[in-house]
Design a protein around this motif. Structure first.
Motif, PDB file in Angstrom:
ATOM      1  N   THR A  86       0.816  -1.207   0.000  1.00 27.57           N
ATOM      2  CA  THR A  86       0.000   0.000   0.000  1.00 27.57           C
ATOM      3  C   THR A  86       0.854   1.264   0.000  1.00 27.57           C
ATOM      4  O   THR A  86       0.582   2.215  -0.736  1.00 27.57           O
ATOM      5  CB  THR A  86      -0.935   0.001   1.221  1.00 27.57           C
ATOM      6  OG1 THR A  86      -1.746  -1.184   1.192  1.00 27.57           O
ATOM      7  CG2 THR A  86      -1.840   1.216   1.208  1.00 27.57           C
ATOM      8  N   LEU A  90       2.392   1.825  -3.321  1.00 28.28           N
ATOM      9  CA  LEU A  90       1.377   2.299  -4.257  1.00 28.28           C
ATOM     10  C   LEU A  90       1.072   3.776  -4.029  1.00 28.28           C
ATOM     11  O   LEU A  90       0.835   4.527  -4.985  1.00 28.28           O
ATOM     12  CB  LEU A  90       0.105   1.458  -4.112  1.00 28.28           C
ATOM     13  CG  LEU A  90      -1.017   1.735  -5.120  1.00 28.28           C
ATOM     14  CD1 LEU A  90      -0.535   1.507  -6.545  1.00 28.28           C
ATOM     15  CD2 LEU A  90      -2.227   0.857  -4.822  1.00 28.28           C
ATOM     16  N   CYS A 101     -10.011  -2.871  -8.538  1.00 32.10           N
ATOM     17  CA  CYS A 101     -10.350  -4.006  -7.677  1.00 32.10           C
ATOM     18  C   CYS A 101     -11.210  -5.022  -8.423  1.00 32.10           C
ATOM     19  O   CYS A 101     -11.089  -6.231  -8.198  1.00 32.10           O
ATOM     20  CB  CYS A 101     -11.090  -3.511  -6.436  1.00 32.10           C
ATOM     21  SG  CYS A 101     -10.094  -2.474  -5.355  1.00 32.10           S
ATOM     22  N   VAL A 120       0.075  -5.487  -7.640  1.00 31.74           N
ATOM     23  CA  VAL A 120      -0.230  -4.901  -6.340  1.00 31.74           C
ATOM     24  C   VAL A 120      -0.691  -6.000  -5.396  1.00 31.74           C
ATOM     25  O   VAL A 120      -1.552  -6.813  -5.750  1.00 31.74           O
ATOM     26  CB  VAL A 120      -1.314  -3.810  -6.462  1.00 31.74           C
ATOM     27  CG1 VAL A 120      -1.737  -3.302  -5.088  1.00 31.74           C
ATOM     28  CG2 VAL A 120      -0.805  -2.662  -7.320  1.00 31.74           C
ATOM     29  N   ARG A 144      -7.755  -4.264  -1.037  1.00 32.28           N
ATOM     30  CA  ARG A 144      -7.483  -3.500   0.177  1.00 32.28           C
ATOM     31  C   ARG A 144      -6.545  -2.328  -0.098  1.00 32.28           C
ATOM     32  O   ARG A 144      -6.699  -1.244   0.463  1.00 32.28           O
ATOM     33  CB  ARG A 144      -6.867  -4.422   1.222  1.00 32.28           C
ATOM     34  CG  ARG A 144      -6.489  -3.727   2.523  1.00 32.28           C
ATOM     35  CD  ARG A 144      -5.867  -4.718   3.504  1.00 32.28           C
ATOM     36  NE  ARG A 144      -5.510  -4.084   4.749  1.00 32.28           N
ATOM     37  CZ  ARG A 144      -4.920  -4.724   5.771  1.00 32.28           C
ATOM     38  NH1 ARG A 144      -4.640  -5.996   5.661  1.00 32.28           N
ATOM     39  NH2 ARG A 144      -4.619  -4.080   6.876  1.00 32.28           N
ATOM     40  N   SER A 145      -5.564  -2.550  -0.970  1.00 32.75           N
ATOM     41  CA  SER A 145      -4.516  -1.548  -1.183  1.00 32.75           C
ATOM     42  C   SER A 145      -5.024  -0.331  -1.944  1.00 32.75           C
ATOM     43  O   SER A 145      -4.698   0.812  -1.586  1.00 32.75           O
ATOM     44  CB  SER A 145      -3.337  -2.184  -1.924  1.00 32.75           C
ATOM     45  OG  SER A 145      -2.741  -3.210  -1.167  1.00 32.75           O
ATOM     46  N   TYR A 146      -5.815  -0.549  -3.003  1.00 30.05           N
ATOM     47  CA  TYR A 146      -6.209   0.578  -3.852  1.00 30.05           C
ATOM     48  C   TYR A 146      -7.071   1.612  -3.122  1.00 30.05           C
ATOM     49  O   TYR A 146      -6.783   2.811  -3.192  1.00 30.05           O
ATOM     50  CB  TYR A 146      -6.907   0.070  -5.107  1.00 30.05           C
ATOM     51  CG  TYR A 146      -5.949  -0.160  -6.251  1.00 30.05           C
ATOM     52  CD1 TYR A 146      -5.447   0.899  -6.991  1.00 30.05           C
ATOM     53  CD2 TYR A 146      -5.529  -1.432  -6.584  1.00 30.05           C
ATOM     54  CE1 TYR A 146      -4.559   0.707  -8.027  1.00 30.05           C
ATOM     55  CE2 TYR A 146      -4.635  -1.643  -7.618  1.00 30.05           C
ATOM     56  CZ  TYR A 146      -4.153  -0.576  -8.338  1.00 30.05           C
ATOM     57  OH  TYR A 146      -3.263  -0.777  -9.355  1.00 30.05           O
ATOM     58  N   ARG A 197      -7.252   2.352   0.013  1.00 30.22           N
ATOM     59  CA  ARG A 197      -6.455   3.052   1.022  1.00 30.22           C
ATOM     60  C   ARG A 197      -5.411   3.959   0.375  1.00 30.22           C
ATOM     61  O   ARG A 197      -5.231   5.112   0.795  1.00 30.22           O
ATOM     62  CB  ARG A 197      -5.750   2.024   1.920  1.00 30.22           C
ATOM     63  CG  ARG A 197      -6.720   1.194   2.762  1.00 30.22           C
ATOM     64  CD  ARG A 197      -5.968   0.312   3.721  1.00 30.22           C
ATOM     65  NE  ARG A 197      -6.865  -0.388   4.630  1.00 30.22           N
ATOM     66  CZ  ARG A 197      -6.472  -1.060   5.704  1.00 30.22           C
ATOM     67  NH1 ARG A 197      -5.179  -1.116   5.999  1.00 30.22           N
ATOM     68  NH2 ARG A 197      -7.338  -1.668   6.473  1.00 30.22           N
ATOM     69  N   ALA A 198      -4.710   3.432  -0.619  1.00 29.96           N
ATOM     70  CA  ALA A 198      -3.647   4.213  -1.245  1.00 29.96           C
ATOM     71  C   ALA A 198      -4.198   5.444  -1.958  1.00 29.96           C
ATOM     72  O   ALA A 198      -3.626   6.533  -1.869  1.00 29.96           O
ATOM     73  CB  ALA A 198      -2.869   3.334  -2.227  1.00 29.96           C
TER      74      ALA A 198
END
Length: 599
Positions: free
Chosen positions: A68, A71, A122, A272, A277-279, A281-282
């Motif tokens: 994250t 990213l 996602c 990624v 979860r990462s997109y 938040r990032a």
């Protein structure tokens, strides 16, 4: 509804449909015995299962996926790379209008871009980004146009940063009196492109780590400028009159250019870690970070330089000198150089994935989908993107920026249209992140960013509009030529059948890779939870109380509870012969009854 039958060979036959490309429901992902076929159109007009394709990135052991924070670093440079370049916005509209635009545009433009990127990245966690989004929504023609516009925008954008790198170096060493000679500037630009090309081939994790380090280096002098500039804070500039003749075209283009680029982060979705979860938040962190990076230093800057006519490229360095002396000015100049390096590094990474995504769906030759045998990077796409960047190094920065934003606006209209289209055509597709509005409301909300894109095209100069028109014509004729060459000598009906077959095959290959990501991201944690639950249940068996067992007294049961306290509660179940069967049912319960809503 997709109709299915069975042929004489016993294979399931599925009628071709765009809805057959939808992501499967969550329950089907966690159920191990899946029987879905990956269809191709057969001679009878039905579809049969080919051999499942390999997953380019996720199944390679030597790939280090982005986290994250990495990213966030890539997104930061994909959008801005620091406040540099924002000075002209103050000059074009005045400080008050600049502040209003800075507060308004993130809501109308940046946040919609970020949320669109989060949902589609996602939903389709595959490298290629908007090329694949539009392909899945509208088919190959519009996807080719999107890829063409996005790639043209990317190479025009990339060609800006070597020139800025040289300009910033000249400002540090010569302080505006002289500049680096033409010969040395060419050597520096070529060396810079070669350096970032090598880093990109070595791995995206290196690019992500470098982006974090460079991002901290870029923002550190601005942080010092804000802290040292607090005593100079003055809002007297809010009472100044606005410019008599506001250059609306330049003002809108500069604001959009400085707050766009979030969608570029979606081009590396396959690389990624945990994209669901990462997109979100990032991208949320990036919007806040970029808004602060633009707003706070500019407010401090106009407090010490309130005359908007003095604002131009390099004004932040002058403000830094007024606030912190010569040392802060030099620090700011070094930050400018680092910013240009970081922008070129990360933009080459994300933009090369556009070409890679086009190769995945047969829009360009498959050679551009080749991955490096050791580093698992699309090295051929990186090399071609770098070559195109080198060919454009001689053009002026302003011409490149105008043409860049025009092509970006054309492609962004198609991206938002794909977001709405997929909501209506694939409403049940699994989306780890979904913009929390109804499809009809979503369609109405996208009118605002699409309208901003159209306004950017309308206010562009005649020169830029001519470049955009020529680019659109070239893209259409290139697509037609590509299709005619590949289907020369075939009958019209065969052409349609072949095109349907290839489109369905490409969508299904994409779907296979998407399912692999979803299974890895969601099924593996559930299986791990089930194993942990089973182990815990075996160590602390669930107490079985048989109401028909007369030999077990109440006091004995209480002693058992004190000696072996149950970890997950007491199961009272008739019909089991012993506690092991009750415990076995308790162990199977979580995965057996797991549903999408409870997850």
């Amino acid at each position: 509804m997709i109709r299915s039958e069975e042929d004489e060979m016993g294979l399931e036959l599925i009628e071709p449909s765009r809805r057959s490309s939808s992501l499967f429901a969550y329950e089907k992902v966690v159920v191990p015995d899946r029987h879905e076929k990956w269809p191709l159109i057969s001679e009878a007009g039905w579809v049969k299962a080919p051999k499942p394709p390999r997953v380019p990135f996720q199944q390679r052991r030597n790939v280090k996926l982005l986290g994250t924070i990495q990213l966030v670093g890539i997104t930061f440079f994909a959008v801005t790379g620091g406040p540099f370049g924002f000075e002209e916005t103050v000059r074009a509209g005045g400080p008050v209008l600049m502040l209003v635009g800075l507060l308004l545009y993130p809501i109308l433009w940046s946040i919609p871009l970020a949320m669109m990127t989060a949902e589609l990245s996602c939903m389709i966690p595959e490298s290629g980004g908007h090329v694949l989004w539009v392909y899945r929504a509208f088919g190959p023609f519009w996807s080719f146009l999107t890829g063409f516009f996005a790639f043209a925008s990317s190479v025009l954008d990339n060609a800006l940063y070597p020139a800025l790198f040289v300009d910033y170096l000249s400002a540090i060493f010569y302080e505006g009196n002289h500049s680096i000679s033409y010969g040395w500037s060419v050597v520096i630009k070529i060396s810079l492109v070669v350096l970032v090309t090598i880093i990109n081939i070595l791995g995206i994790d290196i690019v992500g780590t470098a982006a974090i380090i460079l991002g901290v280096a870029v923002l550190s002098p601005f942080f010092a400028m804000i802290v040292l500039g607090l005593p100079h804070l003055d809002f007297g500039w809010t009472e100044q009159p606005a410019p008599s003749a506001i250059n609306w075209g330049k003002f809108i283009t500069l604001l959009l250019w400085n707050t766009s680029g979030f969608d570029v982060a979606g081009t590396c979705a396959a690389e990624v870690r945990n994209p669901g979860r990462s997109y979100p938040r990032a991208l949320a962190a990036s919007v806040i970070l970029i808004l602060a990076a633009y707003g706070l230093p500019t407010i401090i800057g106009v407090s010490v330089i309130p005359n908007y006519k003095l604002w131009q490229d390099g004004t932040y360095m002058i403000a830094a000198k007024l606030i912190g002396g010569h040392s802060l000015k030099v620090w700011m100049g070094i930050s400018e150089v680092i910013s240009a390096l970081g922008l070129l590094l990360t933009r080459l990474c994300t933009n090369s994935r556009i070409l890679y995504g086009m190769a995945l769906v047969e829009q360009v030759p498959s050679v551009f989908s080749w991955l490096h045998p050791r580093f698992a990077t699309p090295w051929t796409s990186v090399l071609l993107t770098s070559l195109c960047t080198l060919l454009l190094l001689g053009f002026s920065s302003y011409s490149l920026a105008e043409a860049d934003m025009l092509f970006y606006a054309l492609s962004t209209v198609l991206k938002f249209s794909a977001l709405v289209q997929l909501r209506f055509t694939e409403p049940d597709a699994f989306r780890p992140f979904r913009i929390p509005v109804d499809p009809r409301v979503l369609a109405a909300l996208t009118v605002i960013p699409i309208g901003l894109c159209i306004s950017m095209i309308y206010f562009a100069s005649d020169h830029s509009q001519a470049i955009g028109l020529i680019g659109a014509v070239v893209a259409i004729f290139t697509y037609m030529l590509k299709e005619l060459v590949s289907q020369f000598g075939t009958q019209a009906e065969e052409v349609v059948q072949y095109r349907m077959m290839r489109v369905q095959k490409n969508i299904d290959k994409m779907q296979q890779r998407i399912d692999s990501v979803i299974e890895k991201e969601f099924k593996a944690p559930l299986e791990h939870f089930g194993q942990a639950f089973q182990k815990a249940s075996s160590e602390h068996p669930v107490l079985h109380i048989d109401e028909h067992d007369e030999e077990v007294t109440e006091s004995q049961e209480e002693n058992k509870l004190l000696d072996h306290p149950p970890r997950y509660g007491i199961v009272i179940q008739d019909g089991f012969e012993d506690s092991s069967q009750a415990s076995q049912k308790a162990k199977l319960h979580p995965l057996a009854t797991m549903t999408k809503s409870s997850a």
